[in-house]
Each structure stands twice: as structure tokens, then as C-alpha cells.
Design an enzyme around this catalytic site. Structure first.
Site, PDB file in Angstrom:
ATOM      1  N   VAL A 143       0.749  -1.222   0.027  1.00  0.00           N
ATOM      2  CA  VAL A 143      -0.031  -0.029   0.010  1.00  0.00           C
ATOM      3  C   VAL A 143       0.739   1.274  -0.043  1.00  0.00           C
ATOM      4  CG1 VAL A 143      -1.665   1.287   1.379  1.00  0.00           C
ATOM      5  CG2 VAL A 143      -2.047  -1.037   1.135  1.00  0.00           C
TER       6      VAL A 143
ATOM      7  N   LYS B 170      -3.851 -14.447  -6.657  1.00  0.00           N
ATOM      8  CA  LYS B 170      -4.418 -14.041  -7.992  1.00  0.00           C
ATOM      9  C   LYS B 170      -3.391 -13.727  -8.989  1.00  0.00           C
ATOM     10  CE  LYS B 170      -5.010  -9.124  -7.017  1.00  0.00           C
ATOM     11  NZ  LYS B 170      -6.040  -8.168  -7.001  1.00  0.00           N
TER      12      LYS B 170
ATOM     13  N   GLY C 224      -8.772 -15.754  -1.248  1.00  0.00           N
ATOM     14  CA  GLY C 224      -7.479 -15.611  -0.557  1.00  0.00           C
ATOM     15  C   GLY C 224      -6.850 -14.357  -0.576  1.00  0.00           C
TER      16      GLY C 224
ATOM     17  N   LYS D  42     -14.177   0.244   5.674  1.00  0.00           N
ATOM     18  CA  LYS D  42     -13.139  -0.729   4.763  1.00  0.00           C
ATOM     19  C   LYS D  42     -13.505  -2.146   5.432  1.00  0.00           C
ATOM     20  CE  LYS D  42      -9.499  -2.572   3.442  1.00  0.00           C
ATOM     21  NZ  LYS D  42      -8.962  -2.505   1.743  1.00  0.00           N
TER      22      LYS D  42
ATOM     23  N   CYS E  22      -6.048  -9.576   2.109  1.00  0.00           N
ATOM     24  CA  CYS E  22      -6.955  -8.624   2.862  1.00  0.00           C
ATOM     25  C   CYS E  22      -8.421  -9.495   3.282  1.00  0.00           C
ATOM     26  CB  CYS E  22      -7.233  -7.729   1.788  1.00  0.00           C
ATOM     27  SG  CYS E  22      -6.052  -6.440   1.722  1.00  0.00           S
TER      28      CYS E  22
HETATM   29  N1  LIG Z   1      -1.916  -5.350   0.355  1.00  0.00           N
HETATM   30  C1  LIG Z   1      -3.361  -4.864  -0.145  1.00  0.00           C
HETATM   31  O1  LIG Z   1      -3.534  -5.162  -1.113  1.00  0.00           O
HETATM   32  C2  LIG Z   1      -4.034  -3.888   0.761  1.00  0.00           C
HETATM   33  C3  LIG Z   1      -5.018  -3.183   0.130  1.00  0.00           C
HETATM   34  C4  LIG Z   1      -5.815  -2.388   1.118  1.00  0.00           C
HETATM   35  C5  LIG Z   1      -5.441  -2.242   2.572  1.00  0.00           C
HETATM   36  N2  LIG Z   1      -4.440  -2.728   3.141  1.00  0.00           N
HETATM   37  C6  LIG Z   1      -3.973  -2.469   4.186  1.00  0.00           C
HETATM   38  O2  LIG Z   1      -2.819  -1.653   4.182  1.00  0.00           O
HETATM   39  C7  LIG Z   1      -1.999  -2.059   5.397  1.00  0.00           C
HETATM   40  C8  LIG Z   1      -0.773  -2.440   4.765  1.00  0.00           C
HETATM   41  O3  LIG Z   1      -0.760  -3.473   4.119  1.00  0.00           O
HETATM   42  P1  LIG Z   1       0.336  -4.016   3.135  1.00  0.00           P
HETATM   43  O4  LIG Z   1       0.043  -5.020   2.266  1.00  0.00           O
HETATM   44  O5  LIG Z   1       1.313  -2.812   2.437  1.00  0.00           O
HETATM   45  O6  LIG Z   1       1.704  -4.368   4.151  1.00  0.00           O
HETATM   46  P2  LIG Z   1       3.161  -4.898   4.038  1.00  0.00           P
HETATM   47  O7  LIG Z   1       3.396  -5.749   5.066  1.00  0.00           O
HETATM   48  O8  LIG Z   1       3.205  -4.992   2.588  1.00  0.00           O
HETATM   49  O9  LIG Z   1       3.941  -3.542   4.236  1.00  0.00           O
HETATM   50  C9  LIG Z   1       3.960  -2.954   5.569  1.00  0.00           C
HETATM   51  C10 LIG Z   1       5.230  -2.028   5.744  1.00  0.00           C
HETATM   52  O10 LIG Z   1       5.485  -1.471   6.995  1.00  0.00           O
HETATM   53  C11 LIG Z   1       6.634  -1.481   7.664  1.00  0.00           C
HETATM   54  N3  LIG Z   1       6.457  -0.914   8.739  1.00  0.00           N
HETATM   55  C12 LIG Z   1       6.339  -1.679   9.929  1.00  0.00           C
HETATM   56  N4  LIG Z   1       6.440  -1.091  10.982  1.00  0.00           N
HETATM   57  C13 LIG Z   1       6.721   0.486  10.744  1.00  0.00           C
HETATM   58  C14 LIG Z   1       6.487   1.751  11.184  1.00  0.00           C
HETATM   59  N5  LIG Z   1       6.492   1.586  12.767  1.00  0.00           N
HETATM   60  N6  LIG Z   1       6.835   2.577  10.654  1.00  0.00           N
HETATM   61  C15 LIG Z   1       6.959   2.673   9.363  1.00  0.00           C
HETATM   62  N7  LIG Z   1       6.822   1.402   8.705  1.00  0.00           N
HETATM   63  C16 LIG Z   1       6.805   0.165   9.177  1.00  0.00           C
HETATM   64  C17 LIG Z   1       7.054  -2.720   7.190  1.00  0.00           C
HETATM   65  O11 LIG Z   1       8.442  -2.922   7.207  1.00  0.00           O
HETATM   66  C18 LIG Z   1       6.513  -3.185   5.902  1.00  0.00           C
HETATM   67  O12 LIG Z   1       7.261  -2.765   4.926  1.00  0.00           O
HETATM   68  C19 LIG Z   1      -2.607  -3.475   6.227  1.00  0.00           C
HETATM   69  O13 LIG Z   1      -3.539  -2.812   7.133  1.00  0.00           O
HETATM   70  C20 LIG Z   1      -3.529  -3.856   5.163  1.00  0.00           C
HETATM   71  O14 LIG Z   1      -4.509  -4.603   5.489  1.00  0.00           O
HETATM   72  C21 LIG Z   1      -3.580  -3.840   2.247  1.00  0.00           C
END
Ligand SMILES: NC(=O)c1ccc[n+]([C@@H]2O[C@H](COP(=O)([O-])OP(=O)(O)OC[C@H]3O[C@@H](n4cnc5c(N)ncnc54)[C@H](O)[C@@H]3O)[C@@H](O)[C@H]2O)c1
Length: 467
Positions: free
Chosen positions: A12, A327, A263, A210, A266
Site C-alpha cells: 500500500v 491471484k 485468498g 473498509k 485482505c
Molecule cells: N495489500 C493490499 O492489497 C491492501 C489493500 C488495502 C489495504 N491494505 C491494508 O494496508 C495495510 C498495509 O498493508 P500492506 O500489504 O502494504 O503491508 P506490507 O506488509 O506490505 O507493508 C507494511 C510495511 O510497514 C513497515 N513498517 C512496520 N512498522 C513500521 C513503522 N513503525 N513505521 C514505518 N513502517 C513500518 C514494514 O516494514 C512493511 O514494509 C494493512 O493494514 C492492510 O490490511 C492492504
């Protein structure tokens, strides 16, 4: 142009940062220095590989590089931002609740280092009320007398289409109880998106939106999956039913694909999280609990088709899996159904040959499955593994390369089973394959191969519906 800091360089954070940089000055902060360096090398044209696979993301980062600053230093991250977006992970804990560890750590860091007035928005998917928790944590840590507001701005992008989703979203949802801050957030987004896409509300409503959106989409899929099982029993074709109801504008055609189950990073986590949250609030959401249960059951149903074909004995069998990501076009294997199927097969003595169009997905599988290393082989070619030792082909995701396979290259298989986990092969192809002695298995389309037992249905009706 505003000054923005994004916490978290993941699926994200990076696309969002690159997108915001079209019109704002963006700092992407992540304590993981390797991720930050990887992005830097890509922006500086020293590499073409990011730590996440996302279509058009590299181009977007390079296009907007003048507005992107990368850091793993918290002090640099908090040099006078007007907006902070928290986009850190919220993985499920062992009870299915969202683990808020990373969100809380980010809040504490912000509290400790913030030196200017600022609006903090949570992009991570969190249980309603988390913004207030973040507000408390920041307040407790503050060393300077600064004014700040905390709100919610959940993200709706989908992996694989993140850049496009950010550019042309159906809506941008955000909420903040501080009305002055809410105005500023609206102003921030008017530089980026169509005004009529903006959807502003209270903090709690935004947080709940959300979870509600993901639960609704997952429920559509589980609804179709439960119908798919009925279709297989009576002889109807779930793809036809899907088409028939999807054209009704009130229902809509998206997220109606019956398959081996949803799967990804999310849906499984967010449906669990909202169901658990509602239970703790003593307002159980029975419909979402059913959605989850149907999803698990559908995967078992699909897997059992494989097991039954081999009389419950998979020792020394060999399967090919096309598509290991949850996917197409993603390297993200979190809660991937093809991974689940692969592990079940390997646990029961099978060897799996895996191909995916995204090399990063194969690398992740290798890294995340050391325990199975002698039980799988990874392939960069879609067909090289086919021989007279292969017992079945499993279609794991919906990539178009899997829709029209080169059948000549499959004919050497020892057992000619094709398990279509995404129901992507069309009826003509299925019939053609059947003519070549292939056995096609899917979720909800058994009738295409097995035909229809009219007499059985008539006798069922006579027995149950006629006095
Ligand atoms: N992946 C998706 O398709 C998607 C879509 C919509 C919403 N989300 C939501 O968005 C959020 C992030 O998901 P993601 O898939 O990007 O996660 P991710 O695991 O890919 O990325 C999270 C990042 O946060 C970093 N991090 C951890 N602690 C931190 C801190 N204190 N300060 C700064 N960075 C820090 C980690 O090193 C990691 O790089 C989640 O809550 C997820 O549910 C994800």
C-alpha cells in the site's frame, strides 16, 4: 502542494506514495532499510526490481521521482510533514483479530518525534476506534506543544492493479471528527482526484467502511461458492448462473466468480477481523461468519476432488500448479489458496511443480517453504515440467496464459486430470479436452463434463414435492 510522510513501504505505502507524488512532496519512511534502498535503486535506474511486484509502479516512481524522498530515519521522516499516512501491516493474530502492534509502534514514534502541527491518517485496515487509540498514544509521547488531529483514510486498492486503482478510484473514503482537519484533507485530495469521488465522514464510519467493503465482496464470492456446490449436485452450471445474475445492475457482475475460495492478504484477514470485532462487541455478524465458513469449506471441497481421484493416496504423485499467487500478477502469497493446496498435497506425499508468471511469487514460495524444499520444483517455463510422470494440472489463478493452454504440450501426462481452481476454462475447451481423455474438475461446473441426470431430478421432485 502539501508535504506528506507515508509510514510503511509495502504493497500500500509504495504505490500510494508514488501516486501522491504526482502533486505533493512525499517522504516514504520504513525502518526496513533494505526496502528503502531497493526503491532508491529503482528510482535511480540502477535496478528494475522492487521488493513488491506491482504493474506500472516502477514507471510511476521514476516519473514522480522529484517529489519522492526515501528514508529509514524517523527524524527525517518527521521533518515538518503536514500529513502523515500510516500504511503499516495489520496481520491477523492467533485469534483472528487485527494485530495493532505496528500501528501502535508508528503512533508512539510519531508522538516522540513530531515537532509541528499535523494531520495523521490511518491507511492501514484497523478495527473501528483505532484512530482514538493512535491519538492517545501520540498525545502521551509528545515532547512539544503541537496541535494534531487523527483520522482514517482506508485504502481500497487491489494488488496487481494498484496504480490504476489509485489513479481512478471509485471513491476516496476518509473520516475525521475534527472538522477543520476534515476540510484540509478534502483540500489535499482535490489536487489528486475528481471532487465527486471524495467521500468524507466521521472517523469511526470511515474505519468501519473498509471492513464492510471487504466483507461484502467476500460474501458475494462465498454466496456464489455455496451455489456452485448446489450446481454440482443438481447439474446446473455456476458460470451460467453467475452471468444470469451478474447482468442485473442491482447485483453487478464483479466478485461473483465461483472458485476454490478467496485468498490474499485482505479478504481472509479482514472478514475474520470484523467477525471477531463484532463478536467482542456482542453483535455477532452471522452472515460474515458464514462467509468465512463457506470459504474454508469450498477449498476443502476442491481439494477433496483431487484426493478422491487418487483413492486418498497421493504418495509418489506429481502435480503441476499454474499460478501460485492468490491471484494473477502478484508476488504476494499471503493466504494464497494455491499455496494452501500445494502444502496439503505435499503433506500427503505428492511432489508439486510450480509455475507463475511473476518470478517474485516463485522466489517467495521458495523462501517461505523451507520445510517442503524436497517436495517441490519451481519452473520459469509454463510447460517444461510436463511428462509421463505428471498426474494432474491445477490452475491456481486466473492469468490469461492459463485460459487457453497449449494442449499438445499436456498430452504426455500420466493421468490427464485438470483441476480448474478458478473456473477459467470455457465449455468448448472443456469438451475438447474431454474428447482427448482429459478429466476436467472445477467448482460448480461438473455438469459440463458429467451431463445431467434428469431422471434423478424428476424423482427427487416427485418424492419431495408431490403429495
Ligand atoms: N495489500 C493490499 O492489497 C491492501 C489493500 C488495502 C489495504 N491494505 C491494508 O494496508 C495495510 C498495509 O498493508 P500492506 O500489504 O502494504 O503491508 P506490507 O506488509 O506490505 O507493508 C507494511 C510495511 O510497514 C513497515 N513498517 C512496520 N512498522 C513500521 C513503522 N513503525 N513505521 C514505518 N513502517 C513500518 C514494514 O516494514 C512493511 O514494509 C494493512 O493494514 C492492510 O490490511 C492492504
Amino acid at each position: 502542494m502539501s508535504k506528506v510522510t507515508i509510514f510503511g513501504a509495502g504493497y500500500v505505502g509504495v504505490p500510494t506514495g508514488a501516486h501522491f507524488a504526482r502533486t505533493h512532496k512525499v517522504t516514504i519512511y520504513d525502518p526496513d532499510i533494505e526496502k528503502i534502498n531497493t526503491i532508491r535503486q529503482v528510482i535511480e535506474n540502477q535496478s528494475d526490481e522492487l521488493h513488491i511486484h506491482e504493474k506500472d509502479l516502477i514507471e510511476l516512481l521514476r516519473e514522480n521521482h522529484e517529489n519522492i524522498f526515501l528514508t529509514s530515519s524517523i527524524e527525517e521522516a518527521l521533518k515538518n510533514p503536514e500529513f502523515i499516512f500510516i500504511a503499516v501491516g495489520t496481520p491477523p493474530n492467533e485469534k483472528g483479530r487485527a494485530n495493532l502492534k505496528y500501528v501502535c509502534e508508528a503512533a508512539e514514534q510519531i508522538g516522540e518525534h513530531l515537532t509541528n502541527n499535523c494531520i495523521i491518517l490511518n491507511k492501514s485496515t484497523v478495527p473501528p476506534g483505532t484512530a482514538y487509540l493512535v491519538q492517545d498514544l501520540i498525545s502521551k509521547g509528545l515532547k512539544k506543544d503541537v496541535k494534531f488531529a487523527v483520522g482514517s483514510c482506508p485504502e481500497f486498492l487491489a494488488e496487481g492493479t494498484a496504480v490504476e486503482d489509485l489513479r481512478t478510484p471509485d471513491r476516496i473514503v476518509y473520516g475525521c471528527d475534527d472538522l477543520e482537519a476534515l476540510d484540509k484533507i478534502t483540500h489535499f485530495f482535490t489536487f489528486l482526484q475528481r471532487r465527486d469521488s471524495l467521500c468524507s465522514m466521521t472517523t469511526l464510519s470511515s474505519e468501519l467502511t473498509k471492513y464492510a467493503a471487504n466483507a461484502m465482496l467476500a460474501t458475494k464470492i462465498s454466496f456464489m461458492n455455496s451455489l456452485a456446490l448446489l450446481c454440482d449436485t443438481i447439474g446446473a452450471n455456476v458460470r451460467e448462473v453467475q452471468d444470469g445474475i451478474g447482468r442485473d445492475q442491482r447485483i453487478g457482475s464483479k466478485f461473483l466468480n465461483a472458485s476454490m475460495g478467496y485468498g490474499g492478504s485482505c479478504f481472509p484477514k479482514d472478514t475474520q477481523a470484523i467477525a471477531e470485532y463484532a463478536l467482542l462487541q456482542e453483535v455477532p455478524l452471522a452472515i460474515i461468519e458464514s462467509t468465512i465458513q463457506i470459504n474454508n469449506h469450498t477449498t476443502d471441497y476442491f481439494y477433496n476432488k483431487i484426493v478422491e481421484d487418487f483413492q486418498e493416496n497421493l504418495e509418489n504423485t506429481n502435480f503441476v500448479i499454474w499460478g501460485i499467487g492468490f491471484k494473477a500478477r502478484t508476488d504476494d502469497l499471503r493466504e494464497s489458496k494455491p499455496v494452501e493446496i500445494a502444502r496439503k498435497l505435499m503433506d500427503n506425499g505428492a511432489h508439486v511443480h510450480i509455475y507463475d508468471t511473476v518470478p517474485g511469487a516463485l522466489n517467495n514460495f521458495l523462501r517461505e517453504n523451507p520445510k517442503y524444499s524436497h517436495r517441490f520444483t519451481l519452473h520459469n517455463d509454463q510447460y517444461e515440467m510436463f511428462s509421463d510422470e505428471i498426474d494432474g494440472l491445477i490452475i491456481g489463478n486466473e492469468h490469461e496464459k492459463f485460459r487457453n493452454p497449449d494442449i499438445d504440450k499436456l498430452t504426455t501426462m500420466r493421468h490427464k486430470y485438470i483441476y480448474d481452481g478458478k473456473n477459467i476454462l470455457n465449455n468448448y475447451l472443456i469438451k475438447y479436452l474431454t474428447g482427448l481423455q482429459f478429466q476436467y474438475k472445477s467448482v460448480g461446473k461438473d455438469s459440463v463434463v458429467n451431463g445431467l441426470d434428469k431422471a434423478k431430478l424428476v424423482s427427487f421432485l416427485q418424492d419431495k414435492y408431490m403429495d
